[in-house]
Scaffold this active site. Sequence first.
Site, PDB file in Angstrom:
ATOM      1  N   CYS A  86     -25.247  -5.559   7.535  1.00 38.06           N
ATOM      2  CA  CYS A  86     -26.052  -4.342   7.444  1.00 38.06           C
ATOM      3  C   CYS A  86     -27.463  -4.555   7.974  1.00 38.06           C
ATOM      4  O   CYS A  86     -28.087  -3.637   8.476  1.00 38.06           O
ATOM      5  CB  CYS A  86     -26.108  -3.854   6.009  1.00 38.06           C
ATOM      6  SG  CYS A  86     -26.576  -5.143   4.866  1.00 38.06           S
ATOM      7  N   GLU A 141     -26.403   2.408  14.385  1.00 39.43           N
ATOM      8  CA  GLU A 141     -26.052   1.061  13.930  1.00 39.43           C
ATOM      9  C   GLU A 141     -24.858   0.569  14.754  1.00 39.43           C
ATOM     10  O   GLU A 141     -23.792   1.182  14.718  1.00 39.43           O
ATOM     11  CB  GLU A 141     -25.667   1.125  12.445  1.00 39.43           C
ATOM     12  CG  GLU A 141     -25.225  -0.207  11.901  1.00 39.43           C
ATOM     13  CD  GLU A 141     -24.819  -0.128  10.420  1.00 39.43           C
ATOM     14  OE1 GLU A 141     -24.203   0.867  10.009  1.00 39.43           O
ATOM     15  OE2 GLU A 141     -25.125  -1.080   9.696  1.00 39.43           O
ATOM     16  N   ASN A 148     -17.597  -6.201   4.760  1.00 41.10           N
ATOM     17  CA  ASN A 148     -18.249  -7.296   5.486  1.00 41.10           C
ATOM     18  C   ASN A 148     -18.710  -8.480   4.626  1.00 41.10           C
ATOM     19  O   ASN A 148     -18.796  -9.598   5.126  1.00 41.10           O
ATOM     20  CB  ASN A 148     -19.388  -6.768   6.360  1.00 41.10           C
ATOM     21  CG  ASN A 148     -20.490  -6.112   5.580  1.00 41.10           C
ATOM     22  OD1 ASN A 148     -20.286  -5.673   4.445  1.00 41.10           O
ATOM     23  ND2 ASN A 148     -21.656  -6.038   6.171  1.00 41.10           N
ATOM     24  N   GLU A 161     -26.326   1.561  -0.846  1.00 40.84           N
ATOM     25  CA  GLU A 161     -26.807   0.528   0.093  1.00 40.84           C
ATOM     26  C   GLU A 161     -26.114   0.796   1.417  1.00 40.84           C
ATOM     27  O   GLU A 161     -24.907   0.580   1.541  1.00 40.84           O
ATOM     28  CB  GLU A 161     -26.447  -0.880  -0.424  1.00 40.84           C
ATOM     29  CG  GLU A 161     -27.129  -1.269  -1.723  1.00 40.84           C
ATOM     30  CD  GLU A 161     -28.605  -1.581  -1.549  1.00 40.84           C
ATOM     31  OE1 GLU A 161     -29.084  -1.707  -0.410  1.00 40.84           O
ATOM     32  OE2 GLU A 161     -29.296  -1.693  -2.579  1.00 40.84           O
TER      33      GLU A 161
HETATM   34  P1  NAD Z   1     -17.378   2.516   4.935  1.00 42.89           P
HETATM   35  O1  NAD Z   1     -18.422   3.481   4.523  1.00 42.89           O
HETATM   36  O2  NAD Z   1     -16.398   2.939   5.955  1.00 42.89           O
HETATM   37  O3  NAD Z   1     -16.517   2.082   3.674  1.00 42.89           O
HETATM   38  C1  NAD Z   1     -17.136   1.554   2.527  1.00 42.89           C
HETATM   39  C2  NAD Z   1     -16.251   1.846   1.329  1.00 42.89           C
HETATM   40  O4  NAD Z   1     -16.220   3.249   1.115  1.00 42.89           O
HETATM   41  C3  NAD Z   1     -14.790   1.419   1.504  1.00 42.89           C
HETATM   42  O5  NAD Z   1     -14.344   0.859   0.296  1.00 42.89           O
HETATM   43  C4  NAD Z   1     -14.089   2.714   1.802  1.00 42.89           C
HETATM   44  O6  NAD Z   1     -12.734   2.717   1.419  1.00 42.89           O
HETATM   45  C5  NAD Z   1     -14.880   3.675   0.943  1.00 42.89           C
HETATM   46  N1  NAD Z   1     -14.779   5.085   1.323  1.00 42.89           N
HETATM   47  C6  NAD Z   1     -14.580   5.621   2.540  1.00 42.89           C
HETATM   48  N2  NAD Z   1     -14.570   6.974   2.459  1.00 42.89           N
HETATM   49  C7  NAD Z   1     -14.764   7.289   1.152  1.00 42.89           C
HETATM   50  C8  NAD Z   1     -14.860   8.512   0.425  1.00 42.89           C
HETATM   51  N3  NAD Z   1     -14.743   9.685   1.022  1.00 42.89           N
HETATM   52  N4  NAD Z   1     -15.077   8.452  -0.913  1.00 42.89           N
HETATM   53  C9  NAD Z   1     -15.195   7.260  -1.535  1.00 42.89           C
HETATM   54  N5  NAD Z   1     -15.117   6.077  -0.897  1.00 42.89           N
HETATM   55  C10 NAD Z   1     -14.909   6.086   0.423  1.00 42.89           C
HETATM   56  O7  NAD Z   1     -18.132   1.171   5.373  1.00 42.89           O
HETATM   57  P2  NAD Z   1     -17.531  -0.204   5.957  1.00 42.89           P
HETATM   58  O8  NAD Z   1     -17.058   0.023   7.351  1.00 42.89           O
HETATM   59  O9  NAD Z   1     -16.584  -0.838   4.994  1.00 42.89           O
HETATM   60  O10 NAD Z   1     -18.846  -1.099   5.951  1.00 42.89           O
HETATM   61  C11 NAD Z   1     -19.785  -1.015   6.959  1.00 42.89           C
HETATM   62  C12 NAD Z   1     -21.003  -0.235   6.553  1.00 42.89           C
HETATM   63  O11 NAD Z   1     -21.526  -0.752   5.338  1.00 42.89           O
HETATM   64  C13 NAD Z   1     -22.121  -0.363   7.556  1.00 42.89           C
HETATM   65  O12 NAD Z   1     -22.760   0.868   7.749  1.00 42.89           O
HETATM   66  C14 NAD Z   1     -23.068  -1.356   6.892  1.00 42.89           C
HETATM   67  O13 NAD Z   1     -24.397  -1.318   7.333  1.00 42.89           O
HETATM   68  C15 NAD Z   1     -22.934  -0.971   5.468  1.00 42.89           C
HETATM   69  N6  NAD Z   1     -23.388  -2.051   4.604  1.00 42.89           N
HETATM   70  C16 NAD Z   1     -24.584  -1.926   3.966  1.00 42.89           C
HETATM   71  C17 NAD Z   1     -25.070  -2.968   3.182  1.00 42.89           C
HETATM   72  C18 NAD Z   1     -26.373  -2.876   2.440  1.00 42.89           C
HETATM   73  O14 NAD Z   1     -26.564  -3.660   1.519  1.00 42.89           O
HETATM   74  N7  NAD Z   1     -27.268  -1.966   2.796  1.00 42.89           N
HETATM   75  C19 NAD Z   1     -24.319  -4.130   3.063  1.00 42.89           C
HETATM   76  C20 NAD Z   1     -23.108  -4.223   3.745  1.00 42.89           C
HETATM   77  C21 NAD Z   1     -22.641  -3.172   4.504  1.00 42.89           C
END
Ligand code: NAD
Length: 479
Positions: free
Chosen positions: A287, A381, A156, A252
Amino acid sequence: MTTATETRGWFFEGTEQKAEQTYQVNHPHSGEILAHVAEGTKEMMTAAIASAHEAFPTVKNLSKSERAQILFQAAKLLEDEKEQAAKIISQEACKPIKAARSEVDRTVQTLQFSGEETKRLDGEYLSLDAAAGGEGRDAYTIYEPIGVVAAITPFNFPLNLTVHKVGPAIAAGNTIVIKPAEQTPLSSLYLADLLTRAGLPAGAIAVVPGEGPPLGEVMLSDDRVKKISFTGSPRVGKLLKNQAGLKKITLELGSNSAMYVDESVQDIEAVATKAVQGAFAYNGQVCLSTQRIYVHESQIEKFTKAFIEQTSKLQFGAPESEETDVSSLINQDSRVRVLQWIEEAHEKGAKVLTGGKAEGNGVLPTVLTNVPRDVNVSCQEVFGPVVLINEVKNADEALNAMNDSDYGLNAGVFTNNLQQALKLAHQLEVGQVLVNDVPTLRFDHMPYGGVKQSGYGREGVKYAVKEMAELKMISLNFS
Ligand code: NAD
């Protein structure tokens, strides 16, 4: 830089390298192919870690001034290339171009803050004679770099959130390997090239696009990786923490951020304008998106009217258009899930005041009221353009509703009553409280992180640098 329609590689030892296998990245709004990108393998990830490990002594031995200079130079280059960078973000993340430009502006600042923090990474003097028997000794602390940092990033904010890991890692004197989100590898490839042009030694940064589970497994199991820095969903965050062993880790994660508008607020229209921004910026795929709004009963009618009026002005369209405020969601699964959750809330008694429908590959900005606490749009969420506005009788009821959540990232409180502001600020179960701002506010040097299922550890450049360094104490015995 190559254009987005070409075949793209992975970033290794200072250049983009070709790969045998590629995967397709599509434009979420138009569906057209944006790029064929290197499908990272476990071997590529191991090679990237080995190369970052080898480059570590070089980066560690750069002076703080030299490391800061690289970060300042990257900020300068990015400022010059703002439009190009914004276009990459806008296309791969389907982010309205106006919002993509503001992400680039923030990234410039995050790089500048990182350069500044490089110079401020100082320890402290300790008088050891404060302890009985400690006489005749002086001591001081220093921060040492830790080695290879592994960054796993979400779709995002593909540039700024990656820089929130890369900037502090370089500031502390580390090297870094990035596994970007599958949908948004192009911003990371651009960033690695940018930093290399700014003078970062070859091997100090690598980007391995591809699937999370296999590539993450290599990052977790390789002892040369000293820290995992993850931003993404709580599901993946928990999985990583359970497997990280003795590696340092920062998570995060997500949230269902809430805000309260109390009876003392006078300019309700201004608050509604901010709240509409907080709820629908980047289609709610933020997020700390404003997801739950609780309004004092004396203000609910006026607030809801102003909120709906402002929402109706939002333009849905292609992310490239200067007129667009909201666009398609990142993928079809998100669109289907968000619509199902709206339907569930409706069936359980919520009223849909506006939106609630699909538009192209997205969902129109949706405002719900009378939403029960146990439906998904309230307790999970949403990560989509959906907000609830519920009436409360007083601050205690608001506090109870706001804290009734598995998450705890940011919360907003609008009030002119100082006592009420402070009381809520201390009792809200979150990492950050914003008084007279929406919970969607973040400046890049703020400490930033969640409690409960919203995270573990802190980012915000100054704080992230310390989490990527090891504190060492040195004692001098002169007795
Ligand atoms: P996601 O958890 O699906 O993916 C995030 C990353 O993790 C991707 O690069 C993905 O390929 C990787 N991933 C997935 N499975 C994995 C595994 N088993 N092992 C290692 N890596 C793995 O999240 P998303 O859909 O890309 O992003 C949305 C989420 O991110 C929402 O929950 C949002 O709130 C959160 N977010 C949090 C913040 C913050 O600062 N707190 C900021 C932005 C987004």
